[in-house]
Design an enzyme around this catalytic site. Sequence first.
Site, mmCIF file in Angstrom:
data_model
loop_
_atom_site.group_PDB
_atom_site.id
_atom_site.type_symbol
_atom_site.label_atom_id
_atom_site.label_comp_id
_atom_site.label_asym_id
_atom_site.label_seq_id
_atom_site.Cartn_x
_atom_site.Cartn_y
_atom_site.Cartn_z
ATOM 1 N N GLU A 29 0.850 -1.187 0.000
ATOM 2 C CA GLU A 29 0.000 0.000 0.000
ATOM 3 C C GLU A 29 0.889 1.242 0.000
ATOM 4 O O GLU A 29 1.776 1.380 0.842
ATOM 5 C CB GLU A 29 -0.904 0.010 1.231
ATOM 6 C CG GLU A 29 -1.899 1.169 1.226
ATOM 7 C CD GLU A 29 -2.909 1.095 2.358
ATOM 8 O OE1 GLU A 29 -3.526 2.124 2.666
ATOM 9 O OE2 GLU A 29 -3.082 0.006 2.937
ATOM 10 N N GLU B 212 -10.620 4.484 9.507
ATOM 11 C CA GLU B 212 -10.801 4.033 8.136
ATOM 12 C C GLU B 212 -11.270 2.582 8.052
ATOM 13 O O GLU B 212 -10.778 1.777 7.261
ATOM 14 C CB GLU B 212 -9.500 4.227 7.348
ATOM 15 C CG GLU B 212 -9.085 5.690 7.259
ATOM 16 C CD GLU B 212 -7.820 5.929 6.468
ATOM 17 O OE1 GLU B 212 -7.707 6.983 5.847
ATOM 18 O OE2 GLU B 212 -6.923 5.040 6.486
ATOM 19 N N ARG C 199 -11.844 17.973 10.146
ATOM 20 C CA ARG C 199 -11.082 16.734 10.279
ATOM 21 C C ARG C 199 -9.780 16.922 11.050
ATOM 22 O O ARG C 199 -9.375 16.035 11.817
ATOM 23 C CB ARG C 199 -10.792 16.158 8.885
ATOM 24 C CG ARG C 199 -9.860 14.959 8.910
ATOM 25 C CD ARG C 199 -9.765 14.290 7.566
ATOM 26 N NE ARG C 199 -8.583 13.445 7.484
ATOM 27 C CZ ARG C 199 -8.295 12.638 6.468
ATOM 28 N NH1 ARG C 199 -9.114 12.567 5.445
ATOM 29 N NH2 ARG C 199 -7.199 11.909 6.462
ATOM 30 N N ASP D 257 -2.799 14.465 6.821
ATOM 31 C CA ASP D 257 -2.373 13.155 6.312
ATOM 32 C C ASP D 257 -1.198 13.284 5.356
ATOM 33 O O ASP D 257 -1.369 13.145 4.147
ATOM 34 C CB ASP D 257 -3.542 12.467 5.601
ATOM 35 C CG ASP D 257 -3.210 11.062 5.141
ATOM 36 O OD1 ASP D 257 -2.225 10.483 5.634
ATOM 37 O OD2 ASP D 257 -3.935 10.533 4.277
ATOM 38 N N GLU E 192 5.619 9.954 13.383
ATOM 39 C CA GLU E 192 5.485 9.130 12.176
ATOM 40 C C GLU E 192 5.669 10.019 10.952
ATOM 41 O O GLU E 192 4.910 10.964 10.732
ATOM 42 C CB GLU E 192 4.113 8.455 12.124
ATOM 43 C CG GLU E 192 3.917 7.563 10.913
ATOM 44 C CD GLU E 192 2.540 6.886 10.879
ATOM 45 O OE1 GLU E 192 2.100 6.506 9.777
ATOM 46 O OE2 GLU E 192 1.910 6.758 11.948
ATOM 47 N N GLU F 43 3.590 9.326 -1.052
ATOM 48 C CA GLU F 43 2.173 9.140 -1.381
ATOM 49 C C GLU F 43 1.555 10.386 -2.008
ATOM 50 O O GLU F 43 0.795 10.300 -2.970
ATOM 51 C CB GLU F 43 1.401 8.762 -0.113
ATOM 52 C CG GLU F 43 -0.089 8.586 -0.330
ATOM 53 C CD GLU F 43 -0.831 8.212 0.935
ATOM 54 O OE1 GLU F 43 -2.068 8.144 0.884
ATOM 55 O OE2 GLU F 43 -0.180 7.989 1.974
ATOM 56 N N HIS G 129 -4.738 18.758 -0.048
ATOM 57 C CA HIS G 129 -5.704 17.724 -0.423
ATOM 58 C C HIS G 129 -6.423 18.045 -1.736
ATOM 59 O O HIS G 129 -7.647 17.945 -1.842
ATOM 60 C CB HIS G 129 -6.728 17.542 0.704
ATOM 61 C CG HIS G 129 -7.259 16.139 0.818
ATOM 62 N ND1 HIS G 129 -8.220 15.634 -0.017
ATOM 63 C CD2 HIS G 129 -6.962 15.139 1.688
ATOM 64 C CE1 HIS G 129 -8.505 14.394 0.333
ATOM 65 N NE2 HIS G 129 -7.742 14.058 1.371
#
Length: 704
Positions: A189, A316, A361, A390, A412, A418, A546
């Site tokens: 992923e 999720e 969010r 994210d 993290e 990504e 985003h």
Amino acid sequence: MKFKNKLCTLCILLIHTVLGMSILLADDGYELWLKYRPLANKKILKEYKDAIKSFVVFGNSETQEIIKREIGDAIRGLLGESILNTDHITDKCLVVAKFSDVGSDIVSGLKHIFNNLGDEDFIIRNINLPDRQIILISGNTDIACLYGSFWFIRHIQMEKSIKELDIVSIPKIKYRLLNHWDNLDGTVERGYAGKSIWKWHELPEKIDKRYYDYARANASIGINGTVLNNVNATPKILIRDYLIKIAKLAEIFRPYGIRVFLSVNFASPLKNGGIGNLDTADPFEPEVRKWWKKKIAEIYELIPDFGGFLVKANSEGMPGPLDYGRSHADGANMLAETLKPYGGIVMWRAFVYNPETDPDRVKRAYKEFVPLDGKFLKNVFIQVKNGPLDFQPREPVHPLFGAMPNTPLMLELQITQEYLGHSNHLVFLASMWREYLDFDLYCEGKGTTLARVIDGSVYNYHMTGIAGVSNIGNDSNWCGYIFAQANWYAFGRLAWDHTLKPKKIADEWITLTLTKNEYVKERIKKMMLGSWEALVNYRHPLGLHHLMESGSHYGVDPGNANEPRIDWTSVYYHRADSIGIGYNRSSTGSNAVSQYCPPLSEIFDNIETCPEKYLLWFHQVPWRYKMKSGRTLWEEMCFKYNSGVEYVKWMKKEWQKLKNDIDPEIWNHVNKKLRIQYEDAKLWRDTCLEYFSKFSKIPVPDFN
């Protein structure tokens, strides 16, 4: 004609071989930064040849045997000769030994240093004795000596003088982990470098050489742990057949100082959807605790140094304790209590964004976790992404880092790109990570930087950690792009020492991987150091975020409004209308600014003082608002988008000039990627500006 060209090339190679001249073979990138090529600097070469006439590595443990092999290979490759590996110390000798194995005559005066060193810390010293001169690499453990050996080899590779060897190196963070998002079927992923390197169907009988090379590469930059599987974990990873396979990997990694960790599915004990025989995964149920206790005992029977669990829960679609009316602390503590006797830890991810928690969010994780501060057991980390959304190209630091003084937080980061062009775009992430690490949260006054929070110096955390989502796959060059290797390297270097500057890391990586030519290095370094800001400009300038297409997150789609959840759309974030653009998170909007400590909260709250790089993150701004440059917001957006494209265009031209200075295979590989990046950058610029011009009613400039 093609045949003649090939024949001529073959003839040239044969002539070079006959004359005994060195031949530069094509470089596919597999060796990473561990290329032991002869030193070009004759003065430095002579310095090391004069100083090292033999070497000795005390002991015969697996780690010590690795050190012997590594130093032998490095000296043979770098210095161009095989030196004697002796069993005793001679004059002009390189000595690698644990402090306890070194004679008192050598370590006289160093005991006070070793008394303050931990299990991974090492020293490297030139030591002049009456009858001999030696170079000492030492620490309290074999692993410390391994780290020191790799540091010393890098010092030679960088062609630095032997006179500079007066090193005491101590990692600033204890747990330095890669997080693999690898699935059991071989897919990865957010992986852009082929399939998973873990060949589960072959293990444990067949061992791929790449496992050893993976461990070697990680040890060379100080990474000491690996989470083997995806955070969206299948319970199947915990069945005995897989645990036996994992035990084999742990056996390979152990001599390199690397512990194995696993991502686990919270619902694993269930008979429906799990691998157990229970009807519930409620952490308060005795049968659930008993199931985990038995499973964890089984793991440690096979893997005595198993590191622990990474858990994505109630996020999720992943199951978690909230499904049973329990808290994140209840779920984490249930696992931590069972792991504690074995020395294992739980890394509980804070990546949660339940829409019922808050309409905005980016506020949700803070609201869920801050009330739980101090309620987690001592062996629990909360693993927090660098930003509150994210892994976007640029975000402000996650406010959780200044809000949980009683709970160790593990940072993290995402090494895999990504949202940054996958493995097609040259984006040097050390620049991004430097901005995050230096970000001042002010929660304990000025100087409450993210770096000082995660290394424990602000809140006195009893354990510290950092994790990087891996960009590794089975492609021959490991990362899908030779420049993506630099981000793996940079993560390891910063995890060990978060004070390092991007310029130094880039210089090291270029020297170790591409070239030692100073002129060429400077040109490549300049490309790398500006690449992240360029990507931010052609994708998400001025705090936009985003805007990507759904699914792959690769392409551009600012008009995306059709997703299962509104907070997966683009329009939810940019909120463009005829008046302006941006998400109002000020005190007149969602008030996300209140999650930051003053004076940062006040700085973000005021449109006049909010840093322009975060402007549209925290404010909806009129199209004709005057920016610090004197341009209007719309003009500034156009300028930023185009400057990003122009930077990529410049990189493409710079690389063209280096055709005769870089290995041909690498040059062609990068040249193709830069062409892709340039076309992508133009597409992002043109698509976004054409879309937003419909709201601003101001035409897009002609960039041709």
